[in-house]
Write a protein that holds these residues in place. Sequence first.
Motif, mmCIF file in Angstrom:
data_model
loop_
_atom_site.group_PDB
_atom_site.id
_atom_site.type_symbol
_atom_site.label_atom_id
_atom_site.label_comp_id
_atom_site.label_asym_id
_atom_site.label_seq_id
_atom_site.Cartn_x
_atom_site.Cartn_y
_atom_site.Cartn_z
ATOM 1 N N GLY A 1 0.854 -1.191 0.000
ATOM 2 C CA GLY A 1 0.000 0.000 0.000
ATOM 3 C C GLY A 1 0.887 1.237 0.000
ATOM 4 N N PHE A 2 0.842 1.992 -1.102
ATOM 5 C CA PHE A 2 1.802 3.091 -1.252
ATOM 6 C C PHE A 2 1.607 4.166 -0.182
ATOM 7 N N GLU A 3 0.367 4.488 0.143
ATOM 8 C CA GLU A 3 0.137 5.539 1.143
ATOM 9 C C GLU A 3 0.646 5.099 2.511
ATOM 10 N N ARG A 4 0.479 3.806 2.806
ATOM 11 C CA ARG A 4 0.993 3.336 4.110
ATOM 12 C C ARG A 4 2.510 3.436 4.142
ATOM 13 N N LEU A 5 3.139 3.211 3.009
ATOM 14 C CA LEU A 5 4.592 3.378 2.940
ATOM 15 C C LEU A 5 4.956 4.845 3.195
ATOM 16 N N VAL A 6 4.224 5.761 2.592
ATOM 17 C CA VAL A 6 4.541 7.187 2.792
ATOM 18 C C VAL A 6 4.290 7.575 4.258
ATOM 19 N N MET A 7 3.252 7.003 4.857
ATOM 20 C CA MET A 7 3.012 7.267 6.291
ATOM 21 C C MET A 7 4.212 6.787 7.106
ATOM 22 N N TYR A 8 4.692 5.617 6.742
ATOM 23 C CA TYR A 8 5.829 5.024 7.450
ATOM 24 C C TYR A 8 7.093 5.871 7.289
ATOM 25 N N LEU A 9 7.269 6.418 6.104
ATOM 26 C CA LEU A 9 8.472 7.212 5.815
ATOM 27 C C LEU A 9 8.443 8.593 6.462
ATOM 28 N N THR A 10 7.249 9.074 6.782
ATOM 29 C CA THR A 10 7.129 10.447 7.283
ATOM 30 C C THR A 10 6.688 10.517 8.741
ATOM 31 N N GLY A 11 6.109 9.424 9.247
ATOM 32 C CA GLY A 11 5.554 9.445 10.600
ATOM 33 C C GLY A 11 4.171 10.083 10.639
ATOM 34 N N ILE A 12 3.639 10.441 9.488
ATOM 35 C CA ILE A 12 2.287 11.029 9.433
ATOM 36 C C ILE A 12 1.274 9.932 9.781
ATOM 37 N N ALA A 13 0.349 10.271 10.697
ATOM 38 C CA ALA A 13 -0.497 9.224 11.272
ATOM 39 C C ALA A 13 -1.765 8.946 10.477
ATOM 40 N N ASN A 14 -2.171 9.899 9.627
ATOM 41 C CA ASN A 14 -3.458 9.733 8.961
ATOM 42 C C ASN A 14 -3.276 9.667 7.447
ATOM 43 N N ILE A 15 -3.874 8.647 6.832
ATOM 44 C CA ILE A 15 -3.711 8.442 5.385
ATOM 45 C C ILE A 15 -4.207 9.647 4.588
ATOM 46 N N ARG A 16 -5.140 10.405 5.176
ATOM 47 C CA ARG A 16 -5.680 11.596 4.486
ATOM 48 C C ARG A 16 -4.600 12.659 4.279
ATOM 49 N N ASP A 17 -3.517 12.535 5.031
ATOM 50 C CA ASP A 17 -2.478 13.562 4.956
ATOM 51 C C ASP A 17 -1.272 13.145 4.113
ATOM 52 N N VAL A 18 -1.352 11.983 3.483
ATOM 53 C CA VAL A 18 -0.280 11.615 2.539
ATOM 54 C C VAL A 18 -0.824 11.499 1.121
ATOM 55 N N LEU A 19 -2.127 11.640 0.962
ATOM 56 C CA LEU A 19 -2.759 11.658 -0.359
ATOM 57 C C LEU A 19 -3.037 13.104 -0.722
ATOM 58 N N PRO A 20 -2.590 13.556 -1.900
ATOM 59 C CA PRO A 20 -2.856 14.959 -2.254
ATOM 60 C C PRO A 20 -4.342 15.306 -2.167
ATOM 61 N N PHE A 21 -5.184 14.456 -2.727
ATOM 62 C CA PHE A 21 -6.630 14.714 -2.697
ATOM 63 C C PHE A 21 -7.334 13.449 -2.230
ATOM 64 N N PRO A 22 -7.416 13.249 -0.920
ATOM 65 C CA PRO A 22 -7.892 11.965 -0.413
ATOM 66 C C PRO A 22 -9.361 11.678 -0.726
ATOM 67 N N ARG A 23 -9.624 10.411 -1.007
ATOM 68 C CA ARG A 23 -11.008 9.940 -1.133
ATOM 69 C C ARG A 23 -11.256 8.936 -0.036
ATOM 70 N N THR A 24 -12.086 9.331 0.919
ATOM 71 C CA THR A 24 -12.487 8.404 1.972
ATOM 72 C C THR A 24 -14.006 8.520 2.074
ATOM 73 N N THR A 25 -14.646 7.674 2.873
ATOM 74 C CA THR A 25 -16.111 7.729 2.916
ATOM 75 C C THR A 25 -16.574 9.152 3.197
ATOM 76 N N GLY A 26 -17.449 9.634 2.345
ATOM 77 C CA GLY A 26 -18.010 10.972 2.539
ATOM 78 C C GLY A 26 -17.100 12.108 2.085
ATOM 79 N N THR A 27 -15.936 11.813 1.522
ATOM 80 C CA THR A 27 -15.022 12.875 1.112
ATOM 81 C C THR A 27 -14.574 12.727 -0.333
ATOM 82 N N ALA A 28 -15.034 13.623 -1.184
ATOM 83 C CA ALA A 28 -14.526 13.681 -2.556
ATOM 84 C C ALA A 28 -14.677 15.125 -3.018
ATOM 85 N N GLU A 29 -14.276 16.040 -2.150
ATOM 86 C CA GLU A 29 -14.518 17.467 -2.365
ATOM 87 C C GLU A 29 -13.701 18.028 -3.530
ATOM 88 N N PHE A 30 -12.438 17.646 -3.573
ATOM 89 C CA PHE A 30 -11.559 18.340 -4.522
ATOM 90 C C PHE A 30 -11.352 17.543 -5.803
#
Length: 464
Positions: free
Chosen positions: A435-464
């Motif tokens: 999972g590429f985003e999980r790898l980026v989380m691992y490399l940066t210490g960022i805890a939330n997948i929404r913060d390693v995706l430029p325009f995250p799509r999660t349930t209820g979120t497709a704003e941009f």
Amino acid sequence: MKRTEITELYSNTAELGGKTVTVCGWVRTIRDSKALGFIELNDGSCFKGVQIVFEADRISNFTEVTKLNVGSAIVVTGELVLTPQAKQPFEIHADKIEAEGLSTPDYPLQKKRHSLEYLRTIAHLRPRTNTFSAAFRVRSAAAFAIHKFFNENGFIYVHTPLITGSDCEGAGEMFNVTTLDADNPPRKEDGTIDYSQDFFQKHTSLTVSGQLEAECMAMAFGKVYTFGPTFRAEKSYTQRHAAEFWMIEPEIAFADLQDDMRLAEAMMKYVIQYVMDTCPDDIAFFNQFIDKGLVERLNNVVHSDFACVTYTEAVDILKKNNDQFEYKVDWGTDLQTEHEKYLTEQVFGKPVFVTDYPKEIKAFYMRLNDDGKTVAAVDLLVPGIGEIIGGSQREERMEVLQQRMKDFKLNEDNYWWYLDLRRYGGTKHAGYGLGFERLVMYLTGIANIRDVLPFPRTTGTAEF
Ligand code: 4AD
């Protein structure tokens, strides 16, 4: 206009010192007093910015420049003055400052620190902050490192379809793709939807994994990998699940589970080392502000062997500590995030492969072990994240595979081509998905997948 990127100023300082350069970027901060002003300018080419010094008797539009708002896009031409005694090794003394795009005073990114939650609501602007600028540069470097690793190891990069007629993981978490009227689809006599009138004349969805198609390519090229968008309609409101994420899926022929794990470990170490070497400022920033143990942890991963346990051994360890868990562990249950974290953080203190899971909780294509109860599956768990890789040796025996498909109630007609691989020169083979985003989380210490995706799509979120 010959533009110099800020990164070049840092890598080529001695040569450029005293010369006239032109830089383009966005104003981070601006202040002035009387006839002298300072702008902190960033252009995204590296973590650091550059200080622009502007003076009333040197540029013609001094008053105009003092009125620039934070966020404005400007083009600056001036002398690169070396300042070896100062915190920054150089600054630019401007001869000319042109505003290419003005910003208004309500620019949402002001000097104060904004919360990650707030920044998610302005995903279109957050790449201009330190945190996201660093995160997306690391993301880019990691993607490049992955291609470089596989390329150097003789893998063919293959493109698998995004629209598919099969459910690789059999978990029913697929987004439908249809041209039928969603409110009133044509129906057959038995009431089921009549897909013969659909664009593809069958039921199709966005892919949850390119693995099955990658297997076809591996049976021709020997070693292949995919790197592409992946979609899962899972309603998990967790910090590590997204509806649209990127997955890297190598597939190797004439290979078993041990070969698969060796490849995964080598790839992880290569990518981590590459990112630490090429993004030192970004990683240092994360180490200082996001995750204090990051650099030490990444270094340890590169320099030590990953641990390895079977699922059964892992369950034995976890069961002894069941009182600590919200979800109690027993043989046959899937491991939850809390269990994965316990294994990696409390027991092993490093990445750990867990192998040979019960066949009931894993996908149909995984090779059945001789015990008849477990499959040759592997998950790689890492501290801070949990599962980052899922893989397996594939079932190459036709009858066993057909029986597994029956157990999973899969319609063989949709997989005839997959079964053909076992008919025409099938080999032992294995692969995994990172999972590429999980790898980026691992490399940066960022805890939330929404913060390693430029325009995250999660349930209820497709704003941009
Ligand atoms: O374990 P998974 O489901 O494995 C597969 O899809 C296999 N077909 C891969 C293969 O063998 N070629 O997913 C693999 C990895 C997980 O370990 C996780 O890192 C990531 O993909 N992943 C997700 N990442 C973000 N959001 C989601 N919803 C994810 N689901 C899986």
